[in-house]
Design a protein around this motif. Structure first.
Motif, PDB file in Angstrom:
ATOM      1  N   LEU A 173     -12.618   0.908  28.530  1.00 35.33           N
ATOM      2  CA  LEU A 173     -12.208   0.778  29.931  1.00 35.33           C
ATOM      3  C   LEU A 173     -11.087   1.764  30.259  1.00 35.33           C
ATOM      4  O   LEU A 173     -11.087   2.381  31.332  1.00 35.33           O
ATOM      5  CB  LEU A 173     -11.741  -0.656  30.194  1.00 35.33           C
ATOM      6  CG  LEU A 173     -12.816  -1.720  30.029  1.00 35.33           C
ATOM      7  CD1 LEU A 173     -12.232  -3.101  30.256  1.00 35.33           C
ATOM      8  CD2 LEU A 173     -13.955  -1.475  30.988  1.00 35.33           C
ATOM      9  N   ILE A 174     -10.139   1.912  29.335  1.00 33.84           N
ATOM     10  CA  ILE A 174      -8.997   2.786  29.605  1.00 33.84           C
ATOM     11  C   ILE A 174      -9.469   4.231  29.740  1.00 33.84           C
ATOM     12  O   ILE A 174      -9.040   4.955  30.649  1.00 33.84           O
ATOM     13  CB  ILE A 174      -7.944   2.650  28.488  1.00 33.84           C
ATOM     14  CG1 ILE A 174      -7.278   1.281  28.554  1.00 33.84           C
ATOM     15  CG2 ILE A 174      -6.890   3.729  28.601  1.00 33.84           C
ATOM     16  CD1 ILE A 174      -6.418   0.958  27.366  1.00 33.84           C
ATOM     17  N   VAL A 175     -10.381   4.648  28.848  1.00 43.36           N
ATOM     18  CA  VAL A 175     -10.846   6.037  28.909  1.00 43.36           C
ATOM     19  C   VAL A 175     -11.642   6.270  30.195  1.00 43.36           C
ATOM     20  O   VAL A 175     -11.462   7.291  30.876  1.00 43.36           O
ATOM     21  CB  VAL A 175     -11.700   6.374  27.670  1.00 43.36           C
ATOM     22  CG1 VAL A 175     -12.389   7.708  27.840  1.00 43.36           C
ATOM     23  CG2 VAL A 175     -10.821   6.403  26.436  1.00 43.36           C
ATOM     24  N   VAL A 176     -12.489   5.290  30.559  1.00 45.75           N
ATOM     25  CA  VAL A 176     -13.241   5.432  31.808  1.00 45.75           C
ATOM     26  C   VAL A 176     -12.286   5.503  32.988  1.00 45.75           C
ATOM     27  O   VAL A 176     -12.447   6.338  33.895  1.00 45.75           O
ATOM     28  CB  VAL A 176     -14.228   4.257  31.968  1.00 45.75           C
ATOM     29  CG1 VAL A 176     -14.802   4.241  33.377  1.00 45.75           C
ATOM     30  CG2 VAL A 176     -15.343   4.372  30.961  1.00 45.75           C
ATOM     31  N   TYR A 177     -11.254   4.660  32.965  1.00 50.29           N
ATOM     32  CA  TYR A 177     -10.278   4.685  34.056  1.00 50.29           C
ATOM     33  C   TYR A 177      -9.568   6.037  34.117  1.00 50.29           C
ATOM     34  O   TYR A 177      -9.390   6.595  35.206  1.00 50.29           O
ATOM     35  CB  TYR A 177      -9.266   3.552  33.860  1.00 50.29           C
ATOM     36  CG  TYR A 177      -8.190   3.534  34.897  1.00 50.29           C
ATOM     37  CD1 TYR A 177      -8.485   3.271  36.231  1.00 50.29           C
ATOM     38  CD2 TYR A 177      -6.869   3.808  34.565  1.00 50.29           C
ATOM     39  CE1 TYR A 177      -7.500   3.277  37.190  1.00 50.29           C
ATOM     40  CE2 TYR A 177      -5.886   3.805  35.519  1.00 50.29           C
ATOM     41  CZ  TYR A 177      -6.189   3.544  36.825  1.00 50.29           C
ATOM     42  OH  TYR A 177      -5.220   3.561  37.770  1.00 50.29           O
ATOM     43  N   GLY A 178      -9.200   6.565  32.943  1.00 55.89           N
ATOM     44  CA  GLY A 178      -8.538   7.871  32.923  1.00 55.89           C
ATOM     45  C   GLY A 178      -9.412   8.950  33.530  1.00 55.89           C
ATOM     46  O   GLY A 178      -8.952   9.757  34.341  1.00 55.89           O
ATOM     47  N   PHE A 179     -10.700   8.942  33.145  1.00 61.73           N
ATOM     48  CA  PHE A 179     -11.611   9.930  33.714  1.00 61.73           C
ATOM     49  C   PHE A 179     -11.773   9.716  35.215  1.00 61.73           C
ATOM     50  O   PHE A 179     -11.888  10.683  35.977  1.00 61.73           O
ATOM     51  CB  PHE A 179     -12.970   9.865  33.012  1.00 61.73           C
ATOM     52  CG  PHE A 179     -13.054  10.774  31.824  1.00 61.73           C
ATOM     53  CD1 PHE A 179     -13.497  12.071  31.970  1.00 61.73           C
ATOM     54  CD2 PHE A 179     -12.649  10.339  30.579  1.00 61.73           C
ATOM     55  CE1 PHE A 179     -13.552  12.923  30.880  1.00 61.73           C
ATOM     56  CE2 PHE A 179     -12.702  11.184  29.477  1.00 61.73           C
ATOM     57  CZ  PHE A 179     -13.149  12.479  29.632  1.00 61.73           C
ATOM     58  N   GLY A 180     -11.778   8.443  35.645  1.00 64.46           N
ATOM     59  CA  GLY A 180     -11.884   8.175  37.076  1.00 64.46           C
ATOM     60  C   GLY A 180     -10.692   8.737  37.839  1.00 64.46           C
ATOM     61  O   GLY A 180     -10.857   9.363  38.887  1.00 64.46           O
ATOM     62  N   VAL A 181      -9.498   8.516  37.289  1.00 60.00           N
ATOM     63  CA  VAL A 181      -8.291   9.038  37.929  1.00 60.00           C
ATOM     64  C   VAL A 181      -8.381  10.554  38.051  1.00 60.00           C
ATOM     65  O   VAL A 181      -8.012  11.134  39.074  1.00 60.00           O
ATOM     66  CB  VAL A 181      -7.039   8.609  37.135  1.00 60.00           C
ATOM     67  CG1 VAL A 181      -5.824   9.373  37.593  1.00 60.00           C
ATOM     68  CG2 VAL A 181      -6.801   7.117  37.291  1.00 60.00           C
ATOM     69  N   ALA A 182      -8.912  11.210  36.996  1.00 57.92           N
ATOM     70  CA  ALA A 182      -8.984  12.672  37.022  1.00 57.92           C
ATOM     71  C   ALA A 182     -10.098  13.161  37.947  1.00 57.92           C
ATOM     72  O   ALA A 182      -9.906  14.099  38.711  1.00 57.92           O
ATOM     73  CB  ALA A 182      -9.198  13.205  35.607  1.00 57.92           C
ATOM     74  N   PHE A 183     -11.264  12.485  37.876  1.00 59.58           N
ATOM     75  CA  PHE A 183     -12.411  12.915  38.669  1.00 59.58           C
ATOM     76  C   PHE A 183     -12.101  12.893  40.159  1.00 59.58           C
ATOM     77  O   PHE A 183     -12.488  13.798  40.902  1.00 59.58           O
ATOM     78  CB  PHE A 183     -13.607  11.995  38.402  1.00 59.58           C
ATOM     79  CG  PHE A 183     -14.667  12.630  37.563  1.00 59.58           C
ATOM     80  CD1 PHE A 183     -15.426  13.670  38.065  1.00 59.58           C
ATOM     81  CD2 PHE A 183     -14.897  12.188  36.277  1.00 59.58           C
ATOM     82  CE1 PHE A 183     -16.399  14.262  37.294  1.00 59.58           C
ATOM     83  CE2 PHE A 183     -15.871  12.778  35.491  1.00 59.58           C
ATOM     84  CZ  PHE A 183     -16.625  13.812  36.001  1.00 59.58           C
ATOM     85  N   TYR A 184     -11.418  11.837  40.602  1.00 58.87           N
ATOM     86  CA  TYR A 184     -11.157  11.681  42.032  1.00 58.87           C
ATOM     87  C   TYR A 184      -9.761  12.160  42.399  1.00 58.87           C
ATOM     88  O   TYR A 184      -9.244  11.794  43.449  1.00 58.87           O
ATOM     89  CB  TYR A 184     -11.371  10.225  42.434  1.00 58.87           C
ATOM     90  CG  TYR A 184     -12.840   9.876  42.416  1.00 58.87           C
ATOM     91  CD1 TYR A 184     -13.622  10.106  43.534  1.00 58.87           C
ATOM     92  CD2 TYR A 184     -13.439   9.374  41.275  1.00 58.87           C
ATOM     93  CE1 TYR A 184     -14.971   9.838  43.514  1.00 58.87           C
ATOM     94  CE2 TYR A 184     -14.785   9.104  41.243  1.00 58.87           C
ATOM     95  CZ  TYR A 184     -15.557   9.337  42.369  1.00 58.87           C
ATOM     96  OH  TYR A 184     -16.889   9.088  42.343  1.00 58.87           O
ATOM     97  N   GLY A 185      -9.172  12.983  41.518  1.00 53.50           N
ATOM     98  CA  GLY A 185      -7.810  13.439  41.774  1.00 53.50           C
ATOM     99  C   GLY A 185      -7.676  14.247  43.041  1.00 53.50           C
ATOM    100  O   GLY A 185      -6.602  14.298  43.621  1.00 53.50           O
ATOM    101  N   HIS A 186      -8.759  14.884  43.492  1.00 52.27           N
ATOM    102  CA  HIS A 186      -8.636  15.694  44.706  1.00 52.27           C
ATOM    103  C   HIS A 186      -8.877  14.863  45.959  1.00 52.27           C
ATOM    104  O   HIS A 186      -8.765  15.372  47.063  1.00 52.27           O
ATOM    105  CB  HIS A 186      -9.605  16.874  44.668  1.00 52.27           C
ATOM    106  CG  HIS A 186     -11.042  16.470  44.641  1.00 52.27           C
ATOM    107  ND1 HIS A 186     -11.552  15.681  43.646  1.00 52.27           N
ATOM    108  CD2 HIS A 186     -12.054  16.719  45.488  1.00 52.27           C
ATOM    109  CE1 HIS A 186     -12.838  15.478  43.889  1.00 52.27           C
ATOM    110  NE2 HIS A 186     -13.167  16.095  44.998  1.00 52.27           N
ATOM    111  N   LEU A 187      -9.215  13.577  45.785  1.00 56.06           N
ATOM    112  CA  LEU A 187      -9.437  12.713  46.941  1.00 56.06           C
ATOM    113  C   LEU A 187      -8.394  11.609  47.030  1.00 56.06           C
ATOM    114  O   LEU A 187      -7.994  11.215  48.122  1.00 56.06           O
ATOM    115  CB  LEU A 187     -10.827  12.069  46.859  1.00 56.06           C
ATOM    116  CG  LEU A 187     -11.996  13.045  46.840  1.00 56.06           C
ATOM    117  CD1 LEU A 187     -13.301  12.301  46.643  1.00 56.06           C
ATOM    118  CD2 LEU A 187     -12.044  13.831  48.129  1.00 56.06           C
ATOM    119  N   THR A 188      -7.981  11.091  45.902  1.00 64.83           N
ATOM    120  CA  THR A 188      -7.034   9.970  45.877  1.00 64.83           C
ATOM    121  C   THR A 188      -5.845  10.353  44.998  1.00 64.83           C
ATOM    122  O   THR A 188      -5.926  11.323  44.251  1.00 64.83           O
ATOM    123  CB  THR A 188      -7.701   8.725  45.281  1.00 64.83           C
ATOM    124  OG1 THR A 188      -8.179   9.064  43.977  1.00 64.83           O
ATOM    125  CG2 THR A 188      -8.866   8.257  46.125  1.00 64.83           C
TER     126      THR A 188
END
Lengths: 155, 191
Positions: A22-37
């Motif tokens: 979960l933590i790794v998926v969350y980290g990737f989510g934070v990075a993936f959407y970094g240009h939107l959120t």
């Protein structure tokens, strides 16, 4: 120290294994959407590194997912750095260094700025691997110079 | 709003002083963690959620690493006498830093008041010219991509430096072996 040899109990290890995903998926989510959120590659990378630090504490560094990550840490760090540099250098083909050369989609979607997405992921790799490497350096340094030299080989 | 910010800042100062004055290293690390978390709340209240998120996660990992480091080698290194040359070099470095900082801050516009012109350009152009809805990311990775490249280089160099020092201090190079990608289980336990 108990956690150095065997890791913590089975309960902790199972929970750590699941939360690591979960933590790794969350980290990737934070990075993936970094240009939107709010967020971005740096924050996402630190989150990923935190996950593997957790796994190291639970499994003791010899086994488990963190050891596998540790073996690839140099390659991942290099991959992140080279991706960033490569993306920046490709800019030369259309104009200047660091030029955003990728096509852009509609605003407020993931594809609105692919250049930034790739750069964010490169930074995630660099920061995640780099911070984890820093953690492992401190642990190994502590182990090599610490009071209890005996009975401890590698990580 | 200002009252909350000033109260939080005072709280951070208290926490910093506590971290410096604690005799127990673990308590000092916890005080540092409190300061970091307070700082992230401060960033959030000031409208900088990107920095707040980064601050929170960095604080978590730093406190974890520091607890891991301090609980083993508790109060071992503190209080070693310093040589005169070290003190002179340290004081000199601080003086140079203060001088540069005074000169730099004199050249800056007053805090918050008149925005320097690049900010207006970034705010106006960010979404149209980069496609990123998060203006912070558009600045960090696009308008100021060089800065981020430099920041990534700083991390790389600092970790490489830590690795070199660790290898040197450990003597036989075993301590550094893991950082290059050869950890666990590949060498027999020297029990």
């Amino acid at each position: 120290m108990r956690s150095d040899r065997d890791g913590l109990s089975v309960i902790v290890q199972v929970v750590a294994r699941w939360t690591l995903v979960l933590i790794v998926v969350y980290g990737f989510g934070v990075a993936f959407y970094g240009h939107l959120t709010p967020g971005g590659g740096f924050a996402g990378g630190v989150v990923v590194a935190c996950g593997f630090v957790l796994a190291t504490l639970a499994f003791g560094g010899r086994a488990g997912p963190a050891a596998a990550f540790h073996r690839r840490v140099a390659g991942l760090e290099a991959a992140g750095a080279l991706t960033y540099l490569g993306m920046a250098a490709i800019g030369w083909t259309v104009g200047h260094f660091m030029q955003a050369w990728t096509p852009r989609g509609a605003v407020f979607t993931l594809a609105s700025a692919p250049f930034l997405v790739v750069l964010n992921l490169a930074i995630l790799l660099k920061v995640g691997a780099g911070l984890f490497a820093g953690f492992m350096v401190l642990v190994l340094f502590d182990r090599a110079t610490g009071p209890s030299r005996d009975g401890e080989g590698g990580a | 709003m200002d009252v909350i910010l000033i109260g939080l800042a005072a709280f951070l100062l208290l926490g910093s002083v506590a971290a410096l004055e604690m005799k127990n290293l673990l308590s000092a690390v916890i005080a540092v963690g409190v300061v970091g978390m307070g700082l992230s709340i401060l960033f959030l209240l000031l409208g900088a959620p990107d920095i707040a998120i980064t601050q929170v996660v960095v604080e978590v990992i730093v406190v974890t690493v520091m607890i891991r480091a301090t609980t083993r080698t508790a109060d071992e290194e503190s209080g070693r006498p310093r040589s005169l040359a070290t003190v002179v070099a340290g004081v000199g470095a601080v003086l140079v830093l203060v001088g540069v900082a005074v000169a730099a801050f004199a050249a800056l516009p007053r805090f918050g008041a008149p925005r320097p012109t690049p900010s207006d350009f970034y705010l106006a152009e960010a979404q149209r010219s980069t496609g990123a809805a998060n203006v912070v990311t558009s600045i960090v990775l696009d308008f100021r991509g060089y800065d981020t490249l430099g920041e990534a280089t700083v991390i790389l160099v600092s970790i490489a430096g830590a690795l070199v020092i660790a290898r040197h201090v450990a003597g036989d190079g075993k301590a550094g072996a893991g950082g290059a990608g050869a950890p666990s289980g590949q060498e027999a336990p020297r029990a």
